[in-house]
Write a protein that holds these residues in place. Structure first.
Motif, PDB file in Angstrom:
ATOM      1  N   ILE A   1       0.860  -1.187   0.000  1.00 23.60           N
ATOM      2  CA  ILE A   1       0.000   0.000   0.000  1.00 23.60           C
ATOM      3  C   ILE A   1       0.895   1.235   0.000  1.00 23.60           C
ATOM      4  O   ILE A   1       1.716   1.404   0.905  1.00 23.60           O
ATOM      5  N   PRO A   2       0.790   2.100  -1.004  1.00 17.74           N
ATOM      6  CA  PRO A   2       1.686   3.260  -1.079  1.00 17.74           C
ATOM      7  C   PRO A   2       1.501   4.188   0.115  1.00 17.74           C
ATOM      8  O   PRO A   2       0.373   4.529   0.488  1.00 17.74           O
ATOM      9  N   THR A   3       2.606   4.587   0.720  1.00 15.86           N
ATOM     10  CA  THR A   3       2.543   5.414   1.910  1.00 15.86           C
ATOM     11  C   THR A   3       3.850   6.164   2.089  1.00 15.86           C
ATOM     12  O   THR A   3       4.761   6.075   1.257  1.00 15.86           O
TER      13      THR A   3
ATOM     14  N   GLU B   1     -12.140   4.787  -6.286  1.00 11.29           N
ATOM     15  CA  GLU B   1     -12.127   3.333  -6.470  1.00 11.29           C
ATOM     16  C   GLU B   1     -10.792   2.747  -6.024  1.00 11.29           C
ATOM     17  O   GLU B   1     -10.751   1.700  -5.356  1.00 11.29           O
ATOM     18  N   MET B   2      -9.699   3.412  -6.370  1.00 11.21           N
ATOM     19  CA  MET B   2      -8.385   2.921  -5.976  1.00 11.21           C
ATOM     20  C   MET B   2      -8.190   3.018  -4.463  1.00 11.21           C
ATOM     21  O   MET B   2      -7.575   2.130  -3.852  1.00 11.21           O
ATOM     22  N   VAL B   3      -8.696   4.078  -3.846  1.00 12.07           N
ATOM     23  CA  VAL B   3      -8.639   4.161  -2.380  1.00 12.07           C
ATOM     24  C   VAL B   3      -9.407   2.994  -1.761  1.00 12.07           C
ATOM     25  O   VAL B   3      -8.971   2.389  -0.776  1.00 12.07           O
ATOM     26  N   GLY B   4     -10.552   2.662  -2.355  1.00  8.21           N
ATOM     27  CA  GLY B   4     -11.314   1.509  -1.886  1.00  8.21           C
ATOM     28  C   GLY B   4     -10.519   0.223  -1.982  1.00  8.21           C
ATOM     29  O   GLY B   4     -10.518  -0.599  -1.052  1.00  8.21           O
ATOM     30  N   CYS B   5      -9.799   0.033  -3.091  1.00  8.60           N
ATOM     31  CA  CYS B   5      -8.958  -1.163  -3.257  1.00  8.60           C
ATOM     32  C   CYS B   5      -7.889  -1.232  -2.181  1.00  8.60           C
ATOM     33  O   CYS B   5      -7.676  -2.288  -1.562  1.00  8.60           O
ATOM     34  N   TYR B   6      -7.204  -0.119  -1.942  1.00 12.34           N
ATOM     35  CA  TYR B   6      -6.135  -0.107  -0.951  1.00 12.34           C
ATOM     36  C   TYR B   6      -6.692  -0.262   0.467  1.00 12.34           C
ATOM     37  O   TYR B   6      -6.050  -0.886   1.328  1.00 12.34           O
ATOM     38  N   THR B   7      -7.878   0.287   0.708  1.00  9.69           N
ATOM     39  CA  THR B   7      -8.481   0.147   2.038  1.00  9.69           C
ATOM     40  C   THR B   7      -8.829  -1.306   2.320  1.00  9.69           C
ATOM     41  O   THR B   7      -8.606  -1.811   3.432  1.00  9.69           O
ATOM     42  N   ALA B   8      -9.370  -1.992   1.307  1.00  9.32           N
ATOM     43  CA  ALA B   8      -9.668  -3.418   1.476  1.00  9.32           C
ATOM     44  C   ALA B   8      -8.392  -4.199   1.785  1.00  9.32           C
ATOM     45  O   ALA B   8      -8.379  -5.107   2.629  1.00  9.32           O
ATOM     46  N   LYS B   9      -7.317  -3.826   1.119  1.00  9.36           N
ATOM     47  CA  LYS B   9      -6.024  -4.475   1.351  1.00  9.36           C
ATOM     48  C   LYS B   9      -5.538  -4.209   2.777  1.00  9.36           C
ATOM     49  O   LYS B   9      -5.013  -5.097   3.458  1.00  9.36           O
ATOM     50  N   MET B  10      -5.719  -2.971   3.231  1.00 10.28           N
ATOM     51  CA  MET B  10      -5.331  -2.603   4.587  1.00 10.28           C
ATOM     52  C   MET B  10      -6.132  -3.382   5.622  1.00 10.28           C
ATOM     53  O   MET B  10      -5.599  -3.843   6.634  1.00 10.28           O
ATOM     54  N   HIS B  11      -7.420  -3.570   5.362  1.00  6.72           N
ATOM     55  CA  HIS B  11      -8.288  -4.269   6.316  1.00  6.72           C
ATOM     56  C   HIS B  11      -7.978  -5.758   6.401  1.00  6.72           C
ATOM     57  O   HIS B  11      -8.489  -6.444   7.297  1.00  6.72           O
ATOM     58  N   GLU B  12      -7.163  -6.256   5.498  1.00  3.97           N
ATOM     59  CA  GLU B  12      -6.719  -7.651   5.584  1.00  3.97           C
ATOM     60  C   GLU B  12      -5.563  -7.830   6.563  1.00  3.97           C
ATOM     61  O   GLU B  12      -5.215  -8.945   6.930  1.00  3.97           O
ATOM     62  N   ILE B  13      -4.959  -6.714   6.995  1.00  8.67           N
ATOM     63  CA  ILE B  13      -3.838  -6.784   7.942  1.00  8.67           C
ATOM     64  C   ILE B  13      -4.404  -7.030   9.342  1.00  8.67           C
ATOM     65  O   ILE B  13      -5.218  -6.249   9.842  1.00  8.67           O
ATOM     66  N   LYS B  14      -3.982  -8.096   9.972  1.00  7.29           N
ATOM     67  CA  LYS B  14      -4.512  -8.489  11.283  1.00  7.29           C
ATOM     68  C   LYS B  14      -3.540  -8.134  12.394  1.00  7.29           C
ATOM     69  O   LYS B  14      -2.320  -8.200  12.230  1.00  7.29           O
ATOM     70  N   GLY B  15      -4.101  -7.782  13.545  1.00  8.19           N
ATOM     71  CA  GLY B  15      -3.299  -7.477  14.712  1.00  8.19           C
ATOM     72  C   GLY B  15      -3.440  -8.541  15.781  1.00  8.19           C
ATOM     73  O   GLY B  15      -4.215  -9.497  15.640  1.00  8.19           O
TER      74      GLY B  15
ATOM     75  N   ILE C   1     -13.715  -3.377  10.917  1.00  8.57           N
ATOM     76  CA  ILE C   1     -13.592  -2.604   9.678  1.00  8.57           C
ATOM     77  C   ILE C   1     -14.717  -1.585   9.544  1.00  8.57           C
ATOM     78  O   ILE C   1     -14.549  -0.551   8.885  1.00  8.57           O
ATOM     79  N   ASP C   2     -15.850  -1.838  10.181  1.00  6.33           N
ATOM     80  CA  ASP C   2     -16.944  -0.863  10.123  1.00  6.33           C
ATOM     81  C   ASP C   2     -16.613   0.425  10.872  1.00  6.33           C
ATOM     82  O   ASP C   2     -17.263   1.457  10.655  1.00  6.33           O
ATOM     83  N   PHE C   3     -15.612   0.399  11.723  1.00  5.06           N
ATOM     84  CA  PHE C   3     -15.140   1.617  12.387  1.00  5.06           C
ATOM     85  C   PHE C   3     -14.618   2.584  11.330  1.00  5.06           C
ATOM     86  O   PHE C   3     -14.701   3.802  11.505  1.00  5.06           O
ATOM     87  N   GLU C   4     -14.071   2.037  10.260  1.00  4.15           N
ATOM     88  CA  GLU C   4     -13.608   2.825   9.114  1.00  4.15           C
ATOM     89  C   GLU C   4     -14.775   3.188   8.202  1.00  4.15           C
ATOM     90  O   GLU C   4     -14.943   4.346   7.804  1.00  4.15           O
TER      91      GLU C   4
ATOM     92  N   PHE D   1     -16.706   1.950  -2.773  1.00  3.60           N
ATOM     93  CA  PHE D   1     -17.154   0.581  -2.543  1.00  3.60           C
ATOM     94  C   PHE D   1     -17.006  -0.292  -3.800  1.00  3.60           C
ATOM     95  O   PHE D   1     -16.896  -1.515  -3.689  1.00  3.60           O
ATOM     96  N   LYS D   2     -16.965   0.342  -4.961  1.00  3.94           N
ATOM     97  CA  LYS D   2     -16.679  -0.428  -6.174  1.00  3.94           C
ATOM     98  C   LYS D   2     -15.284  -1.031  -6.084  1.00  3.94           C
ATOM     99  O   LYS D   2     -15.048  -2.180  -6.489  1.00  3.94           O
ATOM    100  N   GLY D   3     -14.346  -0.252  -5.546  1.00  2.39           N
ATOM    101  CA  GLY D   3     -12.991  -0.755  -5.375  1.00  2.39           C
ATOM    102  C   GLY D   3     -12.849  -1.645  -4.155  1.00  2.39           C
ATOM    103  O   GLY D   3     -12.088  -2.620  -4.177  1.00  2.39           O
ATOM    104  N   TYR D   4     -13.579  -1.316  -3.113  1.00  2.00           N
ATOM    105  CA  TYR D   4     -13.458  -2.064  -1.855  1.00  2.00           C
ATOM    106  C   TYR D   4     -14.074  -3.456  -1.964  1.00  2.00           C
ATOM    107  O   TYR D   4     -13.538  -4.437  -1.460  1.00  2.00           O
ATOM    108  N   GLY D   5     -15.209  -3.529  -2.623  1.00  3.49           N
ATOM    109  CA  GLY D   5     -15.929  -4.791  -2.716  1.00  3.49           C
ATOM    110  C   GLY D   5     -17.248  -4.720  -1.962  1.00  3.49           C
ATOM    111  O   GLY D   5     -17.481  -3.822  -1.153  1.00  3.49           O
ATOM    112  N   VAL D   6     -18.082  -5.667  -2.211  1.00  2.00           N
ATOM    113  CA  VAL D   6     -19.428  -5.679  -1.627  1.00  2.00           C
ATOM    114  C   VAL D   6     -19.363  -6.151  -0.177  1.00  2.00           C
ATOM    115  O   VAL D   6     -18.674  -7.117   0.151  1.00  2.00           O
ATOM    116  N   ILE D   7     -20.070  -5.463   0.699  1.00  4.27           N
ATOM    117  CA  ILE D   7     -20.221  -5.889   2.094  1.00  4.27           C
ATOM    118  C   ILE D   7     -21.487  -6.735   2.170  1.00  4.27           C
ATOM    119  O   ILE D   7     -22.589  -6.260   1.863  1.00  4.27           O
ATOM    120  N   SER D   8     -21.351  -7.978   2.564  1.00  4.54           N
ATOM    121  CA  SER D   8     -22.493  -8.904   2.514  1.00  4.54           C
ATOM    122  C   SER D   8     -23.535  -8.620   3.588  1.00  4.54           C
ATOM    123  O   SER D   8     -24.707  -8.943   3.419  1.00  4.54           O
TER     124      SER D   8
END
Length: 328
Positions: free
Chosen positions: A88-90, A133-147, A248-251, A263-270
């Motif tokens: 994720i670019p930063t 859309e690209m921010v959505g893609c990167y946010t989804a990627k970020m939300h995959e990082i677990k603590g 992730i809903d906090f975001e 959300f097009k970039g992030y993906g559908v929330i079921s």
């Protein structure tokens, strides 16, 4: 920059030179310029013989800041590392100094990125859908990082971590309520109602069992974009100092950047249930109460504080009515 902020204070030339002499020993300062944006930190563009860097000095009057804001710079440094590891670019951090040797303030120095904030007027409206859309893609990627814990990354540097998301929420709400009561942002009756909303609703948060990385300050001003061949693309996601490991809903509850293109970039929330809607409303309420404090006490912006107060009252009433309607 917000020069009226209680946390803002310019550095002297000697203070800036002391940073350069310490952290860039064989370099030379050519110019330094105060940068726009921000009310929490004081930010400079440093032009050195070797290149350009951004220096951000932490707040003065630290007795006014919220409890989770005490270790934001080491948190930012840590989160930038996580984002970079996951593609994720930063920002690239050159120095993160928490010794308080610079005018009793933390500071961080990052490499300068030749880009503008996504909200800059130079970014044409026609290019925004792609960028969202690209921010959505990167946010989804970020939300995959677990603590390994729940809570603010900043608080982990004070060894404040939580085993459950609900425990974190109750602690955070209590901190916000205490600060608001101490500085008379809301009256005691409202703050008791505010705290009870979370104390009486554990079922809303019971499914949050995995701590995921949440930026929590994601808006167009914290997304840098750079132009290549007439087209803007994402250059960096920045200012990740308020990051949280949690839901992730906090975001997604924050209103600043989530739209149809995101959300097009992030993906559908079921999960589009009424219970999830109520949970998201509780997060928005928490944010508004916190912002009311920040705008008045930290930033000296009474009109914004009053707007947040009104919204918070309305949201609390909406939450209680919706909860009653759902029978929970």
């Amino acid at each position: 920059m917000n020069v009226n902020s209680s946390l803002f204070k310019e550095l002297s030339q000697d203070e800036i030179l002391s940073v350069v002499n310490k952290d860039f020993q064989h370099d030379e300062l050519i110019t330094y310029d105060l940068m726009k944006g921000g009310a929490f930190n004081t930010t400079y563009l440093l032009t050195l013989r070797s290149g350009k860097y951004v220096l951000r000095a932490g707040p003065v009057n630290r007795h006014l800041i919220l409890p989770f804001e005490y270790c934001l710079m080491p948190a930012e440094n840590y989160v930038y590392g996580l984002l970079a590891e996951h593609g994720i670019p930063t920002s690239a951090v050159r120095v993160c100094d928490t010794s308080k040797a610079l005018a009793d303030r933390d500071y961080i120095i990052v490499e300068y990125i030749d880009a503008v904030p996504m909200c800059d007027k130079a970014v044409e409206k026609e290019q925004k859908p792609y960028l969202f859309e690209m921010v959505g893609c990167y946010t989804a990627k970020m939300h995959e990082i677990k603590g390994e814990y729940f809570g603010f990354v900043s608080n982990s540097f004070r060894n404040i971590k939580f085993g459950t998301w609900y425990d974190f929420l109750l602690s955070n709400v209590a901190d916000i309520a205490k600060c608001c009561l101490d500085y008379e942002i809301f009256d005691k009756t409202f703050l008791e109602t505010f705290e009870n909303i979370y104390k009486s609703s554990p079922q809303l948060y019971s499914k949050v069992d995995c701590p995921r990385l949440v930026h929590y300050d994601l808006w167009e001003g914290n997304v840098l974009v750079a132009q290549t061949s007439g087209k803007y693309d994402i250059a960096a996601i920045i200012d990740a100092d308020r990051a949280v490991f949690g839901d992730i809903d906090f975001e997604l509850a924050t209103p600043w950047i989530t739209n149809e293109h995101f959300f097009k970039g992030y993906g559908v929330i079921s999960d589009d249930s009424k219970v999830r809607e109520l949970k998201i409303l509780s997060y928005r309420l928490m944010l508004r109460v916190m912002e009311a404090y920040i705008h008045k006490i930290e930033y000296n912006n009474l009109p914004e504080c009053e707007a947040c107060q009104k919204t918070a009252f309305d949201m609390a009433a909406e939450f209680l009515a919706a909860k009653t309607a759902l029978g929970i």
